[in-house]
Structures are given as C-alpha cells and as structure tokens.
Write an enzyme that holds these catalytic residues in place. Structure first.
Site, PDB file in Angstrom:
ATOM      1  N   LYS A 205      -3.605   2.370  -2.858  1.00  0.00           N
ATOM      2  CA  LYS A 205      -5.051   2.476  -2.654  1.00  0.00           C
ATOM      3  C   LYS A 205      -5.322   3.677  -1.761  1.00  0.00           C
ATOM      4  CE  LYS A 205      -7.442  -0.747  -0.497  1.00  0.00           C
ATOM      5  NZ  LYS A 205      -8.343  -0.026   0.400  1.00  0.00           N
TER       6      LYS A 205
ATOM      7  N   MET B 295      -8.477   8.149   9.604  1.00  0.00           N
ATOM      8  CA  MET B 295      -8.963   8.800   8.368  1.00  0.00           C
ATOM      9  C   MET B 295     -10.013   9.884   8.663  1.00  0.00           C
ATOM     10  SD  MET B 295      -9.343   5.386   5.986  1.00  0.00           S
ATOM     11  CE  MET B 295      -9.861   4.239   7.247  1.00  0.00           C
TER      12      MET B 295
ATOM     13  N   ASP C 144       0.825  -1.210   0.000  1.00  0.00           N
ATOM     14  CA  ASP C 144       0.000   0.000   0.000  1.00  0.00           C
ATOM     15  C   ASP C 144       0.857   1.257   0.000  1.00  0.00           C
ATOM     16  OD1 ASP C 144      -2.359  -1.296   0.141  1.00  0.00           O
ATOM     17  OD2 ASP C 144      -2.691  -0.970   2.281  1.00  0.00           O
TER      18      ASP C 144
END
Ligand code: SAH
Length: 251
Positions: A64, A178, A42
């Site tokens: 991603k 996030m 990632d």
C-alpha cells in the site's frame, strides 16, 4: 514462546513490525509471526523482519503506497476477513506501530464490523524509536511538548485540516511522517508562523536500518539542503531543539 497468548484460528492480529531493524520487533510480534498461517504485510516492513516469517506461512505483500485510497484499503480488509473466515490464524503486519499513520484503526474497525476477533500488537513507531536510533531524543528537560503529524493529506498534498502554523507555535518538537514531498510548503508555513529559522531540523531516512541516513540542517535551510541531497525514503522530518543533541549522542 511460553507465556504468550496463542492466535486462535479464525482471528486476526494487527502487528507492528517496528521501523525496520528486526531487533526492534516485540516479543509478542515475534511470537505472532511464529504462529501465523497467513501474513499480510505492507511494503514498509523491513526485509529482516520478513525473514522471520516461517516458511510454512502464506505470505501476501500488500504494497500500500502513499496516495492510493480506499479500494486498496478495502481489498486488504476483505483479504483479512476472507482468511479469518476460512479459519486461518492471520497476522496483518505493518511497519512501525499499527495505530500510527498506518490505517490500523480502519482495518480494526472493518474486522469489528465483520465480527472477526482481533488483537492489536503495538510496535516501535519510526517517529519515536527510529529517531532514537538516529540520536534524536523526542523529549528532554528543555522539551515540554511533541507533535506528530502527517505531511500527506487525502490527495497527496497537505491535509487542509492540518494546522501547521498552530503546531509550529505550540509544540517544542515537531515530527512529520510522509513529509518529503510537502516539505517545501511545511517549512515555509512554519517559518511564516514565526518559528525561528535557526531551529535545528533533520531528515532521518531508513531509520534503524544498516543504511540509515541523517541529514541535519536548520528550519530556514532545510528545503535547499533536501533539494541538494535528495534523501531516500521512507524518511521522517523532525524539527526542534533536541535535533541538536544528536551531535553529542552519536559516536
Ligand atoms: N506505522 C508507521 C508509519 C507509517 S506511515 C510507524 O509507526 O512508524 C509511513 C511513514 O513512516 C514514512 O513515510 C516515513 O515518514 C515513516 N517511516 C516508517 N519507517 C521509517 C524508517 N525506517 N525510517 C524513516 N521513516 C520511516
């Protein structure tokens, strides 16, 4: 490394890379990297960890990013399956822990469905180990519960299923992954749910890395503080009494 199981050809290991500092990689993760024919990683995996991938291994970056949905996920799963079916020893390397807000479950399910053998190698998740590196213990005598949640729902805004008010009322410490983009809504809703505006709060950016940054504030003022300071990402939002311990736990 002796004593560790080998990666069988044709299998996939889903490996956690920790929050960034290569020292936080587990011994089993390190062993996996040393044996890999293919490493699919990632964007979040730290460069110090990537440096540990042997030159002989094929390295595939699968950046991603938040917001992109299933087609990218399907591509990653298809890639893992394709390399495993070609008899390769595949490592799928993910930031933090593969099963914490990382789609590791979905990838493992795709492998199971395709009949590919796999193993999970847990990693140090940013929301625990990364916060520890910033001097923020998630529990202590004064804390009896911790909630971990994502600030990123299916379309980039908060997930309608996320009971922000319920978490705010019930958990002593709140950790949001996030959550920089949705921070204004999150903090507003926590305040409206009755959470004390003086509750200590912090944003921890680049946890465990040499450029780690911590912005401390309180729930009522965090939104403005973030607007002014624009902390870099990846970053965690953490709210709760133990954030205040940082002052005494960092030199
Ligand atoms: N599987 C990862 C989480 C992936 S979700 C884990 O277990 O840690 C991506 C989010 O993780 C980022 O938006 C950020 O909130 C958090 N994150 C990951 N690495 C981080 C780091 N080094 N510092 C701060 N936050 C980090």
């Amino acid at each position: 490394m002796s004593g560790f199981p080998d990666i069988d050809p044709g299998t996939v290991w889903l490996v956690g890379a920790g929050p960034g500092d290569p020292g936080l990689l587990t011994l089993l993760a390190h062993h996996a990297l040393s044996q890999a024919d293919v490493v699919i990683h990632d964007a979040l995996v730290g460069s110090g960890v990537l440096d540990m991938i042997p030159a002989s291994a094929q390295r595939i970056a699968m950046g991603k990013r938040a917001g992109r949905t299933s087609p990218v996920q399907e591509t990653i799963s298809a890639l893992m399956i394709e390399h495993a079916q070609a008899g390769k020893r595949v490592v799928r390397l993910k930031g933090g822990d593969p099963f914490v807000f990382a789609r590791g479950a979905e990838e493992a399910l795709a492998l199971a469905e395709a009949g590919i053998a796999f193993r999970i190698v847990p990693g140090v998740t940013a929301g625990i180990g990364g916060l520890a590196m910033a001097g923020i213990p998630l529990t202590s005598k004064q804390i009896s519960s911790v909630a971990m949640a994502t600030g990123h729902g299916p379309d980039g805004s908060l997930d309608p299923k996320l009971d922000v008010e319920g978490l705010g009322r019930s958990a002593d410490m709140l950790v949001f992954y996030m959550a920089i983009e949705t921070l204004p809504e999150l903090t507003d809703r926590l305040l409206k749910s009755g959470r004390d505006p003086q509750t200590p709060a912090a944003i921890v950016s680049h946890a465990s890395l040499p450029d780690q940054q911590v912005l401390t504030s309180c729930l009522g003022e965090l939104r403005e503080a973030v607007k002014r300071a624009k902390p870099p990402t990846p970053a965690l939002l953490v709210i709760g009494a133990n954030v205040a311990l940082r002052e005494r736990l960092t030199a």
